[in-house]
Enzyme design. Structure first.
Site, PDB file in Angstrom:
ATOM      1  CG  ASP A   1      -1.832  -1.120   1.080  1.00  0.00           C
ATOM      2  OD1 ASP A   1      -2.313  -1.575   0.073  1.00  0.00           O
ATOM      3  OD2 ASP A   1      -2.377  -1.325   2.401  1.00  0.00           O
TER       4      ASP A   1
ATOM      5  CE  LYS B   1      -9.188   3.952  -0.951  1.00  0.00           C
ATOM      6  NZ  LYS B   1      -8.918   3.462   0.063  1.00  0.00           N
TER       7      LYS B   1
ATOM      8  CG  MET C   1      -9.438   5.462   7.444  1.00  0.00           C
ATOM      9  SD  MET C   1     -10.244   4.073   6.838  1.00  0.00           S
ATOM     10  CE  MET C   1     -11.156   3.366   8.371  1.00  0.00           C
TER      11      MET C   1
HETATM   12  N1  SAH Z   1      -4.136  -0.954   9.311  1.00  0.00           N
HETATM   13  C1  SAH Z   1      -4.001   0.614   9.425  1.00  0.00           C
HETATM   14  C2  SAH Z   1      -5.067   1.241   9.364  1.00  0.00           C
HETATM   15  C3  SAH Z   1      -5.685   1.454   7.957  1.00  0.00           C
HETATM   16  S1  SAH Z   1      -6.747   2.639   7.686  1.00  0.00           S
HETATM   17  C4  SAH Z   1      -3.418   0.341  10.955  1.00  0.00           C
HETATM   18  O1  SAH Z   1      -3.506  -0.441  11.877  1.00  0.00           O
HETATM   19  O2  SAH Z   1      -2.884   1.445  11.273  1.00  0.00           O
HETATM   20  C5  SAH Z   1      -5.917   4.112   7.279  1.00  0.00           C
HETATM   21  C6  SAH Z   1      -6.010   5.083   8.454  1.00  0.00           C
HETATM   22  O3  SAH Z   1      -5.286   4.748   9.258  1.00  0.00           O
HETATM   23  C7  SAH Z   1      -5.874   6.505   8.056  1.00  0.00           C
HETATM   24  O4  SAH Z   1      -7.043   6.952   7.333  1.00  0.00           O
HETATM   25  C8  SAH Z   1      -5.578   7.010   9.391  1.00  0.00           C
HETATM   26  O5  SAH Z   1      -6.792   7.232  10.184  1.00  0.00           O
HETATM   27  C9  SAH Z   1      -4.804   5.854  10.104  1.00  0.00           C
HETATM   28  N2  SAH Z   1      -3.475   6.034   9.902  1.00  0.00           N
HETATM   29  C10 SAH Z   1      -2.530   5.369   9.307  1.00  0.00           C
HETATM   30  N3  SAH Z   1      -1.400   5.803   9.333  1.00  0.00           N
HETATM   31  C11 SAH Z   1      -1.213   6.971  10.292  1.00  0.00           C
HETATM   32  C12 SAH Z   1      -0.304   7.620  10.720  1.00  0.00           C
HETATM   33  N4  SAH Z   1       0.905   7.467  10.674  1.00  0.00           N
HETATM   34  N5  SAH Z   1      -0.744   8.592  11.657  1.00  0.00           N
HETATM   35  C13 SAH Z   1      -2.073   8.778  11.776  1.00  0.00           C
HETATM   36  N6  SAH Z   1      -3.085   7.992  11.497  1.00  0.00           N
HETATM   37  C14 SAH Z   1      -2.761   6.907  10.543  1.00  0.00           C
END
Ligand code: SAH
Length: 503
Positions: free
Chosen positions: A35, A57, A172
């Site tokens: 991703d 995406k 998100m």
């Molecule tokens: N599987 C991932 C989440 C995927 S959904 C996990 O466990 O973290 C994607 C969302 O994750 C983003 O929209 C945001 O809300 C969050 N996210 C991912 N990386 C981030 C980061 N470095 N800082 C803050 N939010 C993050």
């Protein structure tokens, strides 16, 4: 490892938060499907012949459907390949890893899951917010904020979430923050409840906006918060006032360019990152060792004849030891000689080969070495100066002046590496550019010129007077010069400059 799919979490963004297992699997994989939100450098350890595919995406654009990704995983897995599906955070927390596992089970493809550090917990932690706390929160809910709460068929029970007795961590949700806050307040949550929004958590550009349920949407908009961000709702969000730590690191929020050759850059880059800097590596030179032949081979053959052996850089020290080894010799070949290192870095490299340098000036410049060598008798003796092909003649000339018979041999060349357009653009955004030698300055300026960019607007940091002199000759203004002419000295000077700027 064969014929298996690994659903692997890559953590929230800080490369240091990747698990050991994830790195092992990346290194062994035949194919990697990844991703966008994976740490920079996450794929560096992949095999050169691995099939790397981006399936995330495109910002604002088209992406592969989940069905297509599932099919691709099944297809690659059934070909007997070791396939890594690398996802941001944890694969089973809003990562659609569950669906991928289901597809693999249906197709009879064996799989393993490698959990990752999830962003909701990690970004909060890096912002100084513990998602649970003995006195403040005994439960935590991970919630998707992706759904528009105004949607009549929303899958989320907002009143129940409002009543949840603990911390809410919303993934998100930045785009829907206004509606989410309204729903939670309507469901009975206090408008004064503390909230923190953490953007780009665990990454060098991490930003946090604090507020209350009633005003957080407005504050986040004003601050221009954009995805990826998580939102933490609950009294724990207030603990940040005392517990924030990442912003307190001395180089937090600063972008620093490292121009050293890639092979040497990691020490400096690592130190700067550990202090909180966003580090951009733009190696403009590359070290090319000379083959051990000609003069160099001859010097190695008669190494025992030298009363004095001088090394003028850590790379030179490493390469001399290698050249000895290549000729079947070892540290004992230098048993009879006085060994001089230009500075502590070079001495450390020699020490790795089992040689304790006899002479090490504190300041790593040729003039200092000449001074330190004053008590060493050289008249009528043979001395070896082993160094890069391009170097000043201060040392050999001084030794000759004192009646030594000096051999100068080149261990390596430094050659130019072109700067990519991307790198040149990043240099434009930097706060500091660091230079550890005259040759990096020269090659850096040339590389920028080839890209059609002018001198950087950043503050320039030089390791010492010789490097500064070269920079000034090339029309650059040196803002900071290290007092101690080694990597630690350079970092120290940079940190002091940041502190002095008071920002
Ligand atoms: N599987 C991932 C989440 C995927 S959904 C996990 O466990 O973290 C994607 C969302 O994750 C983003 O929209 C945001 O809300 C969050 N996210 C991912 N990386 C981030 C980061 N470095 N800082 C803050 N939010 C993050």
């Amino acid at each position: 490892m064969s014929g298996k799919v690994f659903l692997v979490g890559a953590g929230p963004g800080d490369p240091g938060l990747m698990t050991r297992r994830s790195l092992e699997l990346v290194a062994a994989a035949d194919a990697i499907l990844h991703d966008r939100l994976i740490p920079s450098g996450a794929l560096d350890g992949a095999r050169a012949d691995a099939d790397l595919r981006y399936v995330g995406k495109q910002p604002g654009g088209h992406s592969m459907t989940q069905e297509a990704i599932n099919e691709l995983l099944v297809e690659l897995g059934s070909r007997g390949l070791a396939v890594v599906r690398l996802k941001g955070g944890d694969p089973f927390v809003f990562g659609r890893g569950g669906e991928e596992a289901q597809a693999l089970v249906e197709a009879g493809i064996p799989f393993e899951v490698v959990p990752g550090v999830t962003s909701g917990v990690a970004a909060a932690a890096y912002a100084g917010v513990p998602v649970t706390h003995r006195d403040e929160a005994s439960a935590v809910a991970l919630v998707t904020g992706h759904e528009d709460p105004e949607k009549p068929d929303t899958a989320l029970d907002w009143p129940a979430l409002a009543a949840f007795p603990g911390t809410l961590v919303l993934y998100m949700g930045v785009g829907n923050l206004t509606a989410i806050a309204e729903r939670l307040i309507a469901g009975g949550r206090n408008g004064d409840e503390p909230v923190a929004v953490v953007e780009r958590g665990t990454l060098p550009g991490q930003r946090t906006v604090s507020g209350t349920l009633a005003d957080i949407a407005k504050r986040a908009t004003e601050a221009g918060i954009r995805p990826p961000a998580i939102t933490v709702v609950g009294p724990v969000a207030l603990l940040r006032e005392r517990l924030a730590w990442i912003e307190r690191r001395p180089l937090h929020g600063r972008t620093v360019v490292v121009t050293r050759a890639r092979a040497q850059a990691s020490g400096l880059a690592g130190t700067l990152s550990a202090l909180g800097a966003r580090v951009i590596e733009t190696p403009v030179i590359r070290i090319v060792p000379r083959p051990v032949e000609g003069d160099l081979a001859a010097a190695i053959e008669r190494i025992g004849d030298y009363a004095l052996v001088c090394l003028t850089s850590p790379t030179g020290a490493a390469l001399l030891l290698e050249a000895l080894r290549a000729r079947g010799r070892d540290a004992r070949a230098l048993a009879g000689a006085t060994v001089a290192a230009i500075g502590p870095g070079t001495a450390a490299e020699l020490a790795r080969g089992g040689i304790v340098a006899d002479v090490v000036p504190e300041r790593s410049i040729a003039e200092a070495l000449v001074e330190s060598l004053a008590p060493v008798p050289v008249e009528g003796r043979r001395a070896l100066v082993a160094r890069p092909s391009e170097a000043r003649d201060v040392l050999p000339e001084a030794l000759e002046g004192r009646g030594a018979e000096v051999d100068v041999v080149a261990l390596y060349d430094t050659v130019a590496e072109p700067l990519t357009g991307d790198a040149a653009r990043l240099v434009g955004e930097a706060d500091y550019v660091t230079f550890t030698s005259s040759s990096t300055v020269r090659h850096f300026v040339a590389a920028l010129g080839q890209n059609g960019s002018g001198p950087p607007a950043a503050r320039l940091v030089s390791i010492g007077p010789i490097t500064s002199g070269t920079a000034r000759e090339l029309g650059l203004e040196v803002a900071v010069e290290a007092e101690r002419h080694d990597i630690d000295g350079l970092v120290e000077a940079l940190v002091r400059d940041v502190e002095a700027s008071g920002a």
